[in-house]
Design a protein around this motif. Structure first.
Motif, PDB file in Angstrom:
ATOM      1  N   ALA A  14      -5.218  12.380  26.459  1.00 13.97           N
ATOM      2  CA  ALA A  14      -6.459  13.029  26.039  1.00 13.97           C
ATOM      3  C   ALA A  14      -6.861  14.160  26.978  1.00 13.97           C
ATOM      4  N   ALA A  15      -6.208  14.228  28.172  1.00 11.09           N
ATOM      5  CA  ALA A  15      -6.538  15.310  29.093  1.00 11.09           C
ATOM      6  C   ALA A  15      -6.200  16.635  28.435  1.00 11.09           C
ATOM      7  N   ARG A  16      -7.175  17.536  28.382  1.00  9.60           N
ATOM      8  CA  ARG A  16      -6.996  18.790  27.644  1.00  9.60           C
ATOM      9  C   ARG A  16      -6.900  19.965  28.594  1.00  9.60           C
ATOM     10  N   THR A  17      -6.222  20.997  28.153  1.00 11.90           N
ATOM     11  CA  THR A  17      -6.136  22.220  28.938  1.00 11.90           C
ATOM     12  C   THR A  17      -7.478  22.942  28.878  1.00 11.90           C
ATOM     13  N   PRO A  18      -7.742  23.856  29.833  1.00 11.21           N
ATOM     14  CA  PRO A  18      -8.990  24.627  29.767  1.00 11.21           C
ATOM     15  C   PRO A  18      -9.168  25.355  28.439  1.00 11.21           C
ATOM     16  N   ARG A  19      -8.089  25.903  27.884  1.00 14.04           N
ATOM     17  CA  ARG A  19      -8.198  26.615  26.607  1.00 14.04           C
ATOM     18  C   ARG A  19      -8.622  25.668  25.489  1.00 14.04           C
ATOM     19  N   GLU A  20      -8.083  24.449  25.504  1.00 15.82           N
ATOM     20  CA  GLU A  20      -8.462  23.465  24.486  1.00 15.82           C
ATOM     21  C   GLU A  20      -9.915  23.050  24.644  1.00 15.82           C
ATOM     22  N   VAL A  21     -10.370  22.910  25.897  1.00 15.58           N
ATOM     23  CA  VAL A  21     -11.766  22.562  26.144  1.00 15.58           C
ATOM     24  C   VAL A  21     -12.693  23.636  25.577  1.00 15.58           C
ATOM     25  N   LEU A  22     -12.361  24.901  25.829  1.00  9.06           N
ATOM     26  CA  LEU A  22     -13.218  26.000  25.377  1.00  9.06           C
ATOM     27  C   LEU A  22     -13.193  26.145  23.859  1.00  9.06           C
ATOM     28  N   ARG A  23     -12.046  25.990  23.249  1.00 10.07           N
ATOM     29  CA  ARG A  23     -11.993  26.078  21.784  1.00 10.07           C
ATOM     30  C   ARG A  23     -12.805  24.954  21.146  1.00 10.07           C
ATOM     31  N   SER A  24     -12.753  23.773  21.745  1.00 12.76           N
ATOM     32  CA  SER A  24     -13.543  22.651  21.234  1.00 12.76           C
ATOM     33  C   SER A  24     -15.035  22.913  21.412  1.00 12.76           C
ATOM     34  N   ALA A  25     -15.421  23.476  22.568  1.00  9.51           N
ATOM     35  CA  ALA A  25     -16.836  23.772  22.819  1.00  9.51           C
ATOM     36  C   ALA A  25     -17.349  24.867  21.896  1.00  9.51           C
ATOM     37  N   LEU A  26     -16.467  25.762  21.495  1.00  8.76           N
ATOM     38  CA  LEU A  26     -16.854  26.892  20.656  1.00  8.76           C
ATOM     39  C   LEU A  26     -16.924  26.523  19.177  1.00  8.76           C
ATOM     40  N   ALA A  27     -16.148  25.534  18.768  1.00 10.16           N
ATOM     41  CA  ALA A  27     -16.019  25.196  17.344  1.00 10.16           C
ATOM     42  C   ALA A  27     -17.364  24.951  16.644  1.00 10.16           C
TER      43      ALA A  27
END
Length: 291
Positions: free
Chosen positions: A31-44
């Motif tokens: 479940a550990a996500r990359t910074p890019r995945e974190v930001l895309r999730s926060a932006l969604a």
């Protein structure tokens, strides 16, 4: 013998317990996500939902490494060109953007493919022609779609640790924009700052990009609260001055430096925001035509 027989059993039990521990840890590791995945999730949630944002920008012009020293001492200090605004988003097709700069205020409503503009917040006219495109660009400054564009052009995105911003504990993520995108972005920034056309052209073609970063701020719960962008660009001031018709003696040298900073704060993700369609009194194709 019984003791001997018990050891393999105990070892097997211990191995089983360790295996369960490892297997149990796998979902968390996966479940550990990359910074890019974190930001895309926060932006969604913002890309299709309602939210409000405020933004500020500042462009500072200065001189560096000027020779001779007498000329360096005579150059005036130039104040920053500042602007600020607010963005209300009902949907990506219904937005209200207000911006204040140079002692004036402009309100822009994008409503179902039409764009309306006002300088007093009460009387609106429908924007047509090139003005419509210019105002649409203004509305994307602090938008989630604009932030998504940054993500598409970021390199070296990394987590910078926890910090406090506006009293909130947030995680900071930082990346750098690729050169081609950054050059276009800087050109639009100095254009919106109403710097002389030759400086805008120099930024677009000959300026040296010294630095450029974008910081994203995300709460532990995964909500995007804002971004900060900073760039520095510089250019040889002598050909620029001569291009403007200024006689520059031999032996003069120096660099014109532009520092730009842009900040966005996001609030109300998930809240219901309503944007009303203005009643338009005619059309307008240039801001100069507005009262």
């Amino acid at each position: 013998m019984s003791t001997h027989r018990g050891l393999p059993t105990a070892a097997r039990a211990l191995a089983g317990a360790l295996a369960l521990g490892v297997v149990g840890a796998l979902p968390a590791t996966a479940a550990a996500r990359t910074p890019r995945e974190v930001l895309r999730s926060a932006l969604a949630p913002l890309l299709g939902g309602s939210y409000r944002a405020s933004f500020t920008s500042a462009v500072t012009t200065s001189f560096a490494d000027v020779s001779p020293p007498q000329l360096a001492a005579a150059l005036p200090g130039l104040p920053p060109v500042r602007s600020g605004g607010r963005l209300d988003v009902e949907t990506p097709r219904r937005t209200l953007t207000t911006q204040s700069a140079f002692g004036s205020r402009v309100a822009v409503v994008a409503y179902d493919s039409q764009v309306f503009v006002s300088t007093d917040g009460r009387t609106y006219r429908r924007a047509v022609g090139p003005l419509r495109s210019q105002l649409s660009t203004l509305g994307r400054q602090g938008s989630a779609a604009g932030v998504r564009t940054f993500l598409d052009h970021l390199a070296g995105l990394r987590a910078m640790g926890a910090t406090r911003r506006d009293g909130l504990l947030v995680r900071r993520y930082r990346g750098t924009l690729d050169e081609a995108f950054l050059r276009g972005l800087l050109t639009r920034t100095v254009l919106s700052a109403r710097l002389p056309a030759d400086i805008v052209a120099a930024v677009a073609t000959t300026a040296r990009l010294d630095s450029g970063t974008v910081d994203f701020f995300v709460t532990p719960a995964g909500r995007l609260t804002g971004i900060e962008r900073a760039e520095r660009t510089s250019m040889d001031m002598v050909p620029l001055l001569r291009g403007r018709g200024t006689a520059v003696p031999d032996g003069v040298s120096g660099t014109l430096v532009l520092d730009s900073a842009f900040s966005t704060r996001v609030s109300g993700g998930g809240a219901v925001v309503r944007v009303r369609r203005p009643k338009a009194s005619g059309t307008v194709s240039a801001l100069a035509q507005l009262p």
